[in-house]
Design a protein around this motif. Structure first.
Motif: not given
Lengths: 125, 125
Positions: A38-42, A44-46, A48-49
């Motif tokens: 989930m850290d990696n997901v965060a 990745l989204f960072k 995109f953010g």
DNA sequence: TAAATATATGAGCATATGTTCAAATGAACG
DNA sequence: CGTTCATTTGAACATATGCTCATATATTTA
């Protein structure tokens, strides 16, 4: 769905913290124990953010482009664009190739854009 | 795909900036003119781009939970959790209901999680 | 080799962000 | 009504982030 029948209190050593639904916490905790990604997901989204990076990806989705064209397109400094392209490249979201003095950037993976498109659709409703 | 035949230079008034592939820039610019919603997409991703918020959403995906249970589960201050839940609520990603002293939070939209899951899958390869 | 051009990079700076701490609400209960 | 408990909230603080500016690197060309 988990039901919330039992009520009990638990003290934790670090700071005094209270748990109300021990069973629910237990169940959810087990369900979440697997995905430490989930850290990696965060992360990745960072990426995109950010408005600039999103627009860069959006532009490159249309066509491979060089840095100065991207800078002109987004109305930004070549330096600022270069900095963000570097971030995207480190994350392996874009790749580049050199042709003389000009460096062309392109998406390294079309698949990543699907995430973006899905989010875009979500916004549109 | 756009081809890169014509080479020409254009000076811009603000800062001296150079465009190499005028036609490509033109084409991409038109393609991007519609979606001004990209900013909103970036804002949505910004919410996902934080470890705490991601984990909160992940937890609530399993079950509705109250603040102190979430705090215990994530091993965080109840205050910190509350702050982030507020952010998620303002973005309409979660909703809450009060039952006596206890406030229960839950996902306001299961659909949003699909974006998360897709990203999760992307990481896993 | 020197100049020009496209890009990259590091330092500095201003802003954004997330957490902590203390205090305020709000509800149940004696 | 005062106390307790769960939660909320605002201010303060430390860190992260994105841009600018100046400079470095790389490549072509005179």
């Amino acid at each position: 769905m988990v039901q919330t029948k039992k009520i009990s209190d638990v003290d934790v050593e670090t700071c005094e913290q209270t748990v109300i639904h021990t069973d629910v916490v237990q169940t959810v905790s087990e369900a979440m124990s697997n995905d430490e990604d989930m850290d990696n997901v965060a992360d990745l989204f960072k990426l995109f953010g950010d408005r600039t990076r999103i627009r860069l990806l959006r532009a490159l989705y249309q066509s491979e482009m060089c840095v100065c064209d991207l800078a002109y397109l987004l109305d930004m400094t070549q330096s600022a664009v270069s900095h963000q392209l570097r971030v995207l490249k480190q994350a392996k979201l874009v790749k580049n190739r050199r042709e003389g003095k000009v460096v062309y950037y392109s998406l390294s993976d079309q698949h990543v854009m699907q995430i973006l498109v899905q989010a875009y659709d979500h916004i549109k409703e």
